[in-house]
Design a protein around this motif. Structure first.
Motif, PDB file in Angstrom:
ATOM      1  N   SER A 174      25.700  72.335 -23.244  1.00 56.61           N
ATOM      2  CA  SER A 174      24.770  72.983 -22.320  1.00 56.61           C
ATOM      3  C   SER A 174      25.363  74.323 -21.880  1.00 56.61           C
ATOM      4  CB  SER A 174      24.533  72.102 -21.094  1.00 56.61           C
ATOM      5  OG  SER A 174      24.008  70.855 -21.492  1.00 56.61           O
ATOM      6  N   TYR A 214      21.640  77.864 -14.189  1.00 53.53           N
ATOM      7  CA  TYR A 214      22.845  77.268 -14.775  1.00 53.53           C
ATOM      8  C   TYR A 214      22.864  75.780 -14.448  1.00 53.53           C
ATOM      9  CZ  TYR A 214      25.178  77.088 -10.205  1.00 53.53           C
ATOM     10  OH  TYR A 214      25.512  76.803  -8.906  1.00 53.53           O
ATOM     11  N   LEU A 215      23.792  75.042 -15.088  1.00 54.49           N
ATOM     12  CA  LEU A 215      23.934  73.610 -14.831  1.00 54.49           C
ATOM     13  C   LEU A 215      24.940  73.429 -13.702  1.00 54.49           C
ATOM     14  CD1 LEU A 215      23.298  70.684 -15.551  1.00 54.49           C
ATOM     15  CD2 LEU A 215      25.108  70.777 -17.254  1.00 54.49           C
ATOM     16  N   ASP A 216      24.436  73.172 -12.523  1.00 56.53           N
ATOM     17  CA  ASP A 216      25.282  72.987 -11.348  1.00 56.53           C
ATOM     18  C   ASP A 216      26.089  71.698 -11.499  1.00 56.53           C
ATOM     19  OD1 ASP A 216      26.280  73.453  -8.791  1.00 56.53           O
ATOM     20  OD2 ASP A 216      24.680  72.292  -7.845  1.00 56.53           O
ATOM     21  N   LEU A 274      20.117  73.159 -22.668  1.00 58.37           N
ATOM     22  CA  LEU A 274      20.607  71.856 -22.236  1.00 58.37           C
ATOM     23  C   LEU A 274      20.720  70.942 -23.436  1.00 58.37           C
ATOM     24  CD1 LEU A 274      21.352  69.839 -19.973  1.00 58.37           C
ATOM     25  CD2 LEU A 274      18.938  69.262 -19.845  1.00 58.37           C
ATOM     26  N   VAL A 309      18.405  79.298 -20.680  1.00 55.99           N
ATOM     27  CA  VAL A 309      19.291  78.186 -20.353  1.00 55.99           C
ATOM     28  C   VAL A 309      19.115  77.152 -21.459  1.00 55.99           C
ATOM     29  CG1 VAL A 309      19.317  78.536 -17.866  1.00 55.99           C
ATOM     30  CG2 VAL A 309      17.554  77.111 -18.857  1.00 55.99           C
ATOM     31  N   ASP A 366      15.511  71.823 -13.494  1.00 55.02           N
ATOM     32  CA  ASP A 366      16.408  72.296 -12.447  1.00 55.02           C
ATOM     33  C   ASP A 366      17.284  73.445 -12.947  1.00 55.02           C
ATOM     34  OD1 ASP A 366      15.375  70.440 -10.708  1.00 55.02           O
ATOM     35  OD2 ASP A 366      16.973  68.971 -11.025  1.00 55.02           O
ATOM     36  N   MET A 367      17.766  73.331 -14.180  1.00 58.16           N
ATOM     37  CA  MET A 367      18.571  74.415 -14.754  1.00 58.16           C
ATOM     38  C   MET A 367      17.759  75.696 -14.856  1.00 58.16           C
ATOM     39  SD  MET A 367      20.865  73.027 -17.910  1.00 58.16           S
ATOM     40  CE  MET A 367      21.509  74.637 -18.332  1.00 58.16           C
ATOM     41  N   GLN A 368      16.525  75.570 -15.244  1.00 61.43           N
ATOM     42  CA  GLN A 368      15.655  76.733 -15.385  1.00 61.43           C
ATOM     43  C   GLN A 368      15.462  77.421 -14.030  1.00 61.43           C
ATOM     44  OE1 GLN A 368      11.753  75.740 -16.844  1.00 61.43           O
ATOM     45  NE2 GLN A 368      11.328  77.821 -17.484  1.00 61.43           N
ATOM     46  N   ARG A 375      25.528  82.609 -14.743  1.00 64.72           N
ATOM     47  CA  ARG A 375      24.126  82.301 -14.466  1.00 64.72           C
ATOM     48  C   ARG A 375      23.172  83.169 -15.291  1.00 64.72           C
ATOM     49  NH1 ARG A 375      22.774  81.968  -8.346  1.00 64.72           N
ATOM     50  NH2 ARG A 375      22.900  79.748  -8.672  1.00 64.72           N
ATOM     51  N   SER A 435      15.211  81.424 -18.288  1.00 67.63           N
ATOM     52  CA  SER A 435      15.618  81.232 -16.901  1.00 67.63           C
ATOM     53  C   SER A 435      14.543  81.768 -15.963  1.00 67.63           C
ATOM     54  CB  SER A 435      16.934  81.958 -16.642  1.00 67.63           C
ATOM     55  OG  SER A 435      17.285  81.835 -15.281  1.00 67.63           O
ATOM     56  N   GLN A 475      27.203  76.856 -17.624  1.00 67.63           N
ATOM     57  CA  GLN A 475      27.635  75.751 -16.772  1.00 67.63           C
ATOM     58  C   GLN A 475      28.340  76.212 -15.502  1.00 67.63           C
ATOM     59  OE1 GLN A 475      29.693  72.592 -18.733  1.00 67.63           O
ATOM     60  NE2 GLN A 475      28.044  72.212 -20.159  1.00 67.63           N
TER      61      GLN A 475
END
Length: 135
Positions: free
Chosen positions: A78, A50-52, A97, A95, A44-46, A86, A128, A81
């Motif tokens: 991570s 970013y880490l939502d 994690l 990205v 999901d980050m990819q 982004r 990303s 963030q």
């Protein structure tokens, strides 16, 4: 009298072996679940770069439902963030994690024996896949 002693010894050996197999299975399952959560979050980050915070809260809740300790920052380390930082594909940014999970007590003991650390620790980076719409 000898038959009773032999029976008790065999019974205790069977209980110890069964308990060891059950603990090993539980450790393996918990580690696999933590690894799958790590892979899902990193995917999901990819995709979004970013880490939502909503995504992080969702997975914290899932881990809490499993009975794991998520009181600390399980996503410490991570990056990025925030949406303003982004990572963009057109700039070949990555990205990263880091997931730190404290599983059940039995899994902590076995992980301490196997890895030297009570917590499960997963870390990884990927390029990303997020394209800026204005690009």
């Amino acid at each position: 009298m000898v038959k009773t002693k032999v029976f008790l010894i065999c019974l205790s050996v069977m209980i110890v072996l069964f308990s060891a197999v059950a603990a090993s299975h539980m450790y393996t399952m918990e580690r696999a679940i933590a690894r799958s959560i790590f892979a899902d979050v990193l995917d999901d980050m990819q995709d979004i770069g970013y880490l939502d915070p909503a995504l992080a809260d969702y997975y914290r809740q899932k881990m809490a439902e499993l009975g794991w300790d998520v009181t600390g920052d399980v996503f410490a380390g991570s990056w990025p963030q925030t949406e303003q930082q982004r990572a963009l594909k057109e700039r070949n940014e990555m990205v990263t994690l880091t997931l730190i999970v404290r599983p059940s007590r039995v899994a902590q003991w076995l992980n301490q024996f196997a890895e030297g650390n009570a917590a499960f620790l997963f870390t990884g980076s990927r390029p990303s896949e997020y394209f800026d719409p204005g690009w």
